[in-house]
Design an enzyme around this catalytic site. Structure first.
Site, PDB file in Angstrom:
ATOM      1  N   GLU A 106       0.833  -1.212   0.000  1.00 31.58           N
ATOM      2  CA  GLU A 106       0.000   0.000   0.000  1.00 31.58           C
ATOM      3  C   GLU A 106       0.866   1.260   0.000  1.00 31.58           C
ATOM      4  O   GLU A 106       1.837   1.366   0.747  1.00 31.58           O
ATOM      5  CB  GLU A 106      -0.881  -0.046   1.258  1.00 31.58           C
ATOM      6  N   GLY A 141      25.911   2.616  32.788  1.00 33.60           N
ATOM      7  CA  GLY A 141      26.132   1.434  33.601  1.00 33.60           C
ATOM      8  C   GLY A 141      24.839   0.794  34.032  1.00 33.60           C
ATOM      9  O   GLY A 141      24.839  -0.260  34.682  1.00 33.60           O
ATOM     10  N   THR A 175      17.375   7.202  26.150  1.00 34.61           N
ATOM     11  CA  THR A 175      17.346   5.851  26.716  1.00 34.61           C
ATOM     12  C   THR A 175      16.242   5.609  27.742  1.00 34.61           C
ATOM     13  O   THR A 175      16.298   4.616  28.475  1.00 34.61           O
ATOM     14  CB  THR A 175      18.704   5.529  27.366  1.00 34.61           C
ATOM     15  N   LYS A 194       5.819  16.631  29.186  1.00 37.54           N
ATOM     16  CA  LYS A 194       7.140  16.076  28.893  1.00 37.54           C
ATOM     17  C   LYS A 194       7.080  15.185  27.651  1.00 37.54           C
ATOM     18  O   LYS A 194       7.966  15.226  26.794  1.00 37.54           O
ATOM     19  CB  LYS A 194       7.665  15.270  30.077  1.00 37.54           C
ATOM     20  N   ASP A 246      18.917   0.304  31.091  1.00 30.58           N
ATOM     21  CA  ASP A 246      18.266   0.928  29.937  1.00 30.58           C
ATOM     22  C   ASP A 246      19.272   1.329  28.866  1.00 30.58           C
ATOM     23  O   ASP A 246      19.111   1.010  27.680  1.00 30.58           O
ATOM     24  CB  ASP A 246      17.460   2.157  30.377  1.00 30.58           C
ATOM     25  N   SER A 247      20.311   2.039  29.269  1.00 34.91           N
ATOM     26  CA  SER A 247      21.297   2.473  28.281  1.00 34.91           C
ATOM     27  C   SER A 247      22.058   1.287  27.707  1.00 34.91           C
ATOM     28  O   SER A 247      22.463   1.304  26.540  1.00 34.91           O
ATOM     29  CB  SER A 247      22.264   3.496  28.893  1.00 34.91           C
ATOM     30  N   CYS A 273      -5.705  -3.034   2.448  1.00 27.18           N
ATOM     31  CA  CYS A 273      -5.453  -2.968   3.890  1.00 27.18           C
ATOM     32  C   CYS A 273      -6.748  -3.024   4.703  1.00 27.18           C
ATOM     33  O   CYS A 273      -7.329  -4.077   4.880  1.00 27.18           O
ATOM     34  CB  CYS A 273      -4.627  -1.724   4.222  1.00 27.18           C
ATOM     35  N   GLU A 305       9.300   5.035  32.789  1.00 22.37           N
ATOM     36  CA  GLU A 305       9.782   6.370  33.127  1.00 22.37           C
ATOM     37  C   GLU A 305       9.061   7.432  32.311  1.00 22.37           C
ATOM     38  O   GLU A 305       8.684   8.495  32.838  1.00 22.37           O
ATOM     39  CB  GLU A 305      11.284   6.443  32.874  1.00 22.37           C
ATOM     40  N   LYS A 351      -9.087   2.654  -2.113  1.00 21.19           N
ATOM     41  CA  LYS A 351      -9.403   2.113  -0.790  1.00 21.19           C
ATOM     42  C   LYS A 351     -10.798   2.547  -0.362  1.00 21.19           C
ATOM     43  O   LYS A 351     -11.162   3.721  -0.479  1.00 21.19           O
ATOM     44  CB  LYS A 351      -8.350   2.600   0.213  1.00 21.19           C
ATOM     45  N   LYS A 373       0.025  -8.729  17.050  1.00 22.72           N
ATOM     46  CA  LYS A 373      -0.917  -8.328  16.002  1.00 22.72           C
ATOM     47  C   LYS A 373      -1.060  -9.372  14.905  1.00 22.72           C
ATOM     48  O   LYS A 373      -2.145  -9.533  14.333  1.00 22.72           O
ATOM     49  CB  LYS A 373      -0.452  -6.993  15.405  1.00 22.72           C
ATOM     50  N   GLY A 409      24.441   8.194  25.952  1.00 21.99           N
ATOM     51  CA  GLY A 409      25.032   8.173  27.277  1.00 21.99           C
ATOM     52  C   GLY A 409      24.900   6.782  27.866  1.00 21.99           C
ATOM     53  O   GLY A 409      23.790   6.257  27.995  1.00 21.99           O
TER      54      GLY A 409
END
Length: 556
Positions: free
Chosen positions: A49, A297, A401, A525, A300-301, A152, A406, A117, A184, A294
């Site tokens: 598509e 340690g 990250t 945010k 996540d990063s 679709c 979060e 469509k 899905k 970044g």
């Protein structure tokens, strides 16, 4: 062009990766697929598509110059692909004052017909009723076979496929631009497609695109079903390929011959592959050759570094450790271990001296005020400043990250650790981050460009999460344990349950109300956050759109 007089009809389903706006590049992929189909004696080759303009083009299709350029490229393709199989390519069509999501059938050097469509999705990441008019469905004969083309969303509406069948369609070919979401393939695509073949009694070929576009990964997995719902063929996931389908006419009509059947990936692998594919696409399609991040340690990063290494290769990934006075020796060791195991460059930029200078500059204005989150955020924002400077100077794209837990509750610093152009973990809750790290350290696939082996040390995964912005800080000082937090977030966000329903599932009512409040007050945010790959049906951005100013709280 060959005909299906011998009761065989060969179709090439081109499971390809377009780039939005790159008409010539997408057309070149189309021509290459057509040339291969011609050499293979195919009767028809079909692209996904909107392939020519790329999917999703969003408001790009509202510019008349864009639609005109698409039509000019369609006409050029028709002439270039005149001597051989029919070609069906997706593109926007403007006619009689209306704009359509369309599939152009090119044959004999011209546009033979246009399929438009019918059903326009208007939920989640889709906003097609705002852009397109609804078309009409009708089959057409290609090489002597009556073909229906539900585009679709059209296969989600029984009426469209029923109309095609009643109008004489013998085979259904469905071009799709269906973005990845966890579960899905089995839950939605296969279920809906099986329902259509059972209702119509017709075989159905489902073609999906692959690659990535902004927040969306496209996972391919094109397939063919025979009447009754039996699977005849299944293409690999997250891989550009052509699924060649041979239909054969028998006493009861057309059926697809059995072909290759790829093995669908498990849920955790599919999520990870989506993150890798979307990150690679975002970097490559925006003209970047390398990334930086970044590396703290923490878990996540470390996972972002692994995703980046698998997407681009370790040599294209630069990690930066930015220790403060609160950074533990263990964090320095863990960051070094992750970079070393992945084979990525690691630089170290201490920030303690810079933080002292900023605090001294602000001291006259902060006089008489106690230390609080302000000073903690200075550290994060200085890190963001330094990483952005390095990105500007080197031309490497900065990855951020933060995980979905979060991002949901605002446990991140605006203009600090939220700095960056793309976030591979944006739709991955923290508990899934832990699981994915363990899986990646135990698993390696040919599509991963990073090394095999335990690339994320166990200590990185097992130690208590901390931002290390003050002495002995732990995430659980400010948040519930992640296993509890994520269970609450999944109910409030992904399932849209009420506070009362969530509390009734066994969670403290006051805690649930606190989490709900954090979700709402952090919306501003998220509106300023980097884009990131969509993994669920309730990813932040297009899937879930909330006001920034909002006083509603669920207290029933």
């Amino acid at each position: 062009m060959p005909t299906a007089a011998d009761d065989r009809f060969r179709v090439h389903l081109a499971q390809l990766d377009p780039t939005v706006g790159d008409l010539r590049g997408n057309a070149a992929k189309t021509e290459a697929a057509w040339a291969a189909a011609r050499a293979d004696g195919a009767h028809l080759v079909m692209t996904p598509e909107m392939f020519l303009i790329g999917y999703q083009p969003q408001d790009l299709v509202l510019k008349p110059a864009v639609v005109a350029a698409c039509r000019a490229e369609i006409d050029r393709l028709a002439k270039a692909c005149a001597d051989g199989p029919a070609l069906m390519v997706g593109a926007p069509e403007a006619t009689e004052g209306a704009l359509y999501n369309a599939m152009f059938l090119l044959e004999g050097g011209a546009v033979r017909t246009v399929f438009r469509k019918v059903e326009l999705p208007n939920y989640g990441v889709f906003d097609e009723k705002r852009l397109y008019a609804s078309g009409a469905a009708g089959p057409i004969s290609i090489a002597g076979v009556r073909v229906g083309v539900p585009i679709c969303e059209d296969i989600w509406a029984p009426e469209v496929c029923e109309t095609l069948a009643e109008s004489g369609a013998e085979i259904l070919l469905s071009p799709n631009g269906s973005p990845y979401a966890r579960g899905k393939f089995d839950r939605d695509r296969m279920r809906v497609a099986v329902a259509r073949v059972v209702e119509t009694g017709l075989p159905l070929a489902y073609l999906n695109m692959v690659g990535g576009q902004d927040d969306q990964a496209f996972d391919g997995g094109s397939f063919v079903l025979n009447p009754g719902g039996a699977l005849a063929a299944l293409a690999p996931f997250f891989e550009e390929t052509t699924l060649v389908v041979d239909f054969e006419r028998g006493p009861e009509g057309w059926r697809a011959l059995d072909g290759d059947k790829a093995l669908p990936p498990a849920e955790i692998e599919a999520d990870y592959h989506a993150m890798v594919a979307a990150t690679a696409a975002y970097v490559r399609k925006n003209g970047f050759k390398s990334v930086l991040l970044g590396l703290s340690g923490g878990v996540d990063s470390a996972l972002v570094a692994a995703v980046a290494a698998d997407a681009l290769g370790p040599d294209a990934v630069r990690c930066v450790m930015l220790p403060s006075r609160y950074t533990s020796p263990e964090s320095l060791e863990d960051a070094a271990a992750v970079a070393q195991r992945l084979g990525c460059r690691l630089d170290e930029i201490p920030i303690a001296q810079g933080v002292d200078a900023i605090e001294a500059t602000l001291a006259p204005l902060f006089q008489g005020m106690p230390r609080d989150l302000t000073e903690e955020n200075l550290q994060s924002r200085l890190r963001g400043l330094l990483l952005m400077a390095l990105s500007n100077k080197t031309g490497a794209l900065l990855l951020t990250t933060g995980n979905k837990s979060e991002v949901a509750v605002g446990y991140a610093t605006l203009y600090g650790d939220m700095c960056g152009a793309y976030n591979p973990l944006k739709d991955l809750y923290k508990t899934r981050v832990f699981e994915t790290c363990r899986w990646r350290s135990a698993t390696h696939r040919p599509w991963m460009q990073g090394p095999a082996g335990p690339v994320i040390p166990p200590r990185v995964i097992d130690k208590p999460p901390t931002a290390e912005l003050r002495e002995d800080q732990k995430d659980e000082d400010s948040l519930p344990p992640y296993a509890v937090l994520d269970a609450i977030l999944e109910r409030l966000i992904d399932q849209d349950l009420s506070v009362a329903e969530t509390a009734a599932a066994g969670y403290d009512r006051e805690m649930v109300e606190t989490v709900e409040r954090l979700i709402y007050i952090s919306e501003y945010k998220r509106h300023q956050a980097a884009p990131g790959v969509k993994l669920t049906e309730k990813a932040f951005w297009l899937d879930r759109r909330y006001p920034l100013t909002n006083r509603f709280r669920d207290r029933l």
